[in-house]
Enzyme design. Sequence first.
Site, short mmCIF file in Angstrom:
data_model
loop_
_atom_site.label_atom_id
_atom_site.label_comp_id
_atom_site.label_asym_id
_atom_site.label_seq_id
_atom_site.Cartn_x
_atom_site.Cartn_y
_atom_site.Cartn_z
N LYS A 65 11.56 -4.85 33.86
CA LYS A 65 12.27 -3.68 34.23
C LYS A 65 12.00 -3.46 36.01
CE LYS A 65 10.52 0.63 33.76
NZ LYS A 65 10.47 1.46 34.97
N ASN A 66 10.72 -3.36 36.31
CA ASN A 66 10.47 -2.81 37.54
C ASN A 66 10.79 -3.87 38.56
OD1 ASN A 66 9.83 -0.56 36.79
ND2 ASN A 66 7.59 -0.98 36.83
N ARG A 155 14.51 7.23 39.03
CA ARG A 155 13.82 7.32 40.44
C ARG A 155 13.92 6.04 41.35
NH1 ARG A 155 9.46 7.21 43.54
NH2 ARG A 155 9.24 9.17 44.48
N ASP A 179 7.89 13.56 39.10
CA ASP A 179 8.07 13.32 37.88
C ASP A 179 6.86 13.55 36.89
OD1 ASP A 179 6.62 10.82 37.83
OD2 ASP A 179 8.74 9.71 37.61
N ASP A 368 0.25 1.56 34.81
CA ASP A 368 1.17 1.42 33.44
C ASP A 368 0.59 1.08 32.19
OD1 ASP A 368 3.37 2.28 35.20
OD2 ASP A 368 4.01 0.20 35.56
N ILE A 390 -3.68 5.75 40.91
CA ILE A 390 -2.47 5.63 41.41
C ILE A 390 -1.45 7.03 41.20
CG2 ILE A 390 -0.32 4.20 41.45
CD1 ILE A 390 -2.93 2.52 41.83
N1 EPU Z 1 3.32 6.91 47.31
C1 EPU Z 1 3.36 8.02 48.35
N2 EPU Z 1 4.25 7.81 49.26
C2 EPU Z 1 5.02 6.85 49.63
C3 EPU Z 1 5.01 5.76 48.38
C4 EPU Z 1 4.13 6.08 47.21
O1 EPU Z 1 2.65 8.80 48.31
O2 EPU Z 1 5.79 6.75 50.45
C5 EPU Z 1 2.49 7.09 46.31
C6 EPU Z 1 2.94 7.52 44.95
O3 EPU Z 1 3.15 9.02 45.02
C7 EPU Z 1 1.96 6.91 44.06
C8 EPU Z 1 1.39 5.67 44.56
O4 EPU Z 1 1.68 6.07 46.06
O5 EPU Z 1 0.87 8.07 43.84
C9 EPU Z 1 2.02 4.52 44.04
O6 EPU Z 1 3.23 4.43 44.19
P1 EPU Z 1 4.27 3.19 44.44
O7 EPU Z 1 5.08 3.41 45.61
O8 EPU Z 1 3.28 2.11 44.42
O9 EPU Z 1 5.01 3.22 43.07
P2 EPU Z 1 6.55 3.24 42.65
O10 EPU Z 1 7.15 1.93 43.68
O11 EPU Z 1 6.97 4.55 42.82
C10 EPU Z 1 6.40 1.40 40.83
C11 EPU Z 1 6.59 1.22 39.35
C12 EPU Z 1 6.08 2.35 38.46
C13 EPU Z 1 4.48 1.80 38.75
C14 EPU Z 1 3.97 1.79 40.26
C15 EPU Z 1 2.48 1.31 40.42
C16 EPU Z 1 9.22 0.98 39.47
C17 EPU Z 1 10.58 1.40 39.32
N3 EPU Z 1 8.05 1.62 39.26
O12 EPU Z 1 6.53 2.61 41.30
O13 EPU Z 1 6.26 1.91 37.23
O14 EPU Z 1 3.59 2.40 37.75
O15 EPU Z 1 5.15 1.02 41.13
O16 EPU Z 1 2.54 -0.09 39.84
O17 EPU Z 1 9.04 -0.11 40.03
C18 EPU Z 1 7.01 2.64 35.03
O18 EPU Z 1 7.41 1.49 34.87
O19 EPU Z 1 6.89 3.37 33.97
C19 EPU Z 1 6.61 3.04 36.10
C20 EPU Z 1 6.03 4.27 36.42
#
Ligand code: EPU
Length: 489
Positions: A65-66, A155, A179, A368, A390
């Site tokens: 998915k991601n 998101r 979320d 995850d 995270i």
């Molecule tokens: N963060 C910030 N500022 C930013 C970006 C991120 O503070 O500009 C923080 C976030 O708040 C979080 C941490 O950094 O606390 C990690 O965030 P990251 O950007 O790495 O995660 P994401 O891109 O929002 C993706 C996956 C998540 C997965 C995370 C970590 C997708 C759609 N989502 O989220 O997947 O947990 O990377 O590997 O790719 C899921 O599939 O259930 C899911 C939540």
Amino acid sequence: MTHSVRMSAPTTSARPGAVGEPVAGAWPDGAGPGGADDSTICDVDVIRVSGGARLAGQVHVVGAKNSALKLMAAALLAPGQSVITNVPRITDIAIMGEVLRRLGCQVSFVDDAGPVTTGGGTGPAGDGARSCSVTIDVPEAPGTEADYDLVRRLRASICVLGPLLARRGYVRVAHPGGDAIGSRGLDMHVAGLARMGADISGEHGFVIASAPRGLHGATIWLDFPSVGATENLVMAAVLASGMTEIDNAAREPEIVDICTMLNRMGARIEGAGTSTLRIEGVPELRPVRHATVGDRIVAGTWAFAAAMTRGDVTVTGASPAFLEIALDKLVSAGCLVETRVDAFRVQLDRRPSAVDVVTLPFPGFATDLLPMAIGLASVSEGASLVTENIFDGRFMFVNEMARLGADIKTDGHHAVVRGRERLSSAPVRATDIRAGAGLVIAGLCADGVTEVSHVHHVDRGYPDFISDLRGLGVEVERATAPEEPAFTL
Ligand code: EPU
């Protein structure tokens, strides 16, 4: 690890609702992601699972998915027809299809025929497709706006920010907000794009970015290897003028997948899978056909489920190399783990031993899989210390685990879990995708029937979860929850 972005007042047009809200009839054929058995996507659906199961058999995992969501956004970078295959047939993909349609793309889905789960199942494993191919026809000038009504449901829609800014020089995307798993900032996306010459502001709940003279290369250091920020910045940099270097970049296999697709579209990206990405901008990209990398999180879910039920499960379709630490933890818990290039087998014939787990960006233990690690610890012999680094809200679901009799104490981002021989069935509620799957798996280790409600969360990440569980020998059903009485004064 959380960072916050300063944005102005919330939107006045915001409607109530949660990220991951179900989208009825999102698939062209009107069916839900669960195939023939589970044709409704409904927030009042429940999964009832009988405890005492032992998972045995073979289960096939489709594309991640991601990754697929971002690959669909990356298609925006080239006019013409891109095709992405091995895409999981789940709600989030349908929502992303709608995001792209509203940007002027033509999007169609065709189901793949693929292997299904086989094992000592109690019922039919189901032959519904778990994956599909998505054809995306991108116009010369795609739209520039992604509305809150879709972004609040998905998101990940924020990943259209980079590609649209690169192609159109202007974009307005609803701010996704936080979320159930945490606050989820955007500051690194914003700061990185600003370094590349974008003017970014927040207004009425939207992130508005413009770069009328185009983006330029820049050196960007991420405070934290954010997956989403790395993806947005890479997708912006491929069409920027000059060289961009992203340091402390995320190294997840899904990042490698998107870089592979972009390079096949004509981009020049070096260093995918390392902490430093070097991207030389090119004037244009061409459409491509690309197969999505296998879903390591779904694969890991089955691995933990096998261990928790003292089962024997072979998982195909995802590389064990992407789950090294998770599989190593299972070995420490007492499992026998055999690996091949894109398959692995997990066996356990006794109660698991307690192991400590710390979540970290890849190649660390994936956040995850935290609910599965907590589930394993809940039935292991001894006490485990589980640390989440995270997302600040990941432990929210432990209250539901407590309803199943799990002995868990949290303190900040640590949880101490004292294992019990058996959990105790109870009605529980899924709060996010992974917590939902984790609760269903935990229900396998309870006495009696556990009912997990709000399972539309599970639909967002696990194609045909019920059929796969059945195929592996679980007694499980999906039903509509009885209507709750309304109380009035
Ligand atoms: N963060 C910030 N500022 C930013 C970006 C991120 O503070 O500009 C923080 C976030 O708040 C979080 C941490 O950094 O606390 C990690 O965030 P990251 O950007 O790495 O995660 P994401 O891109 O929002 C993706 C996956 C998540 C997965 C995370 C970590 C997708 C759609 N989502 O989220 O997947 O947990 O990377 O590997 O790719 C899921 O599939 O259930 C899911 C939540």
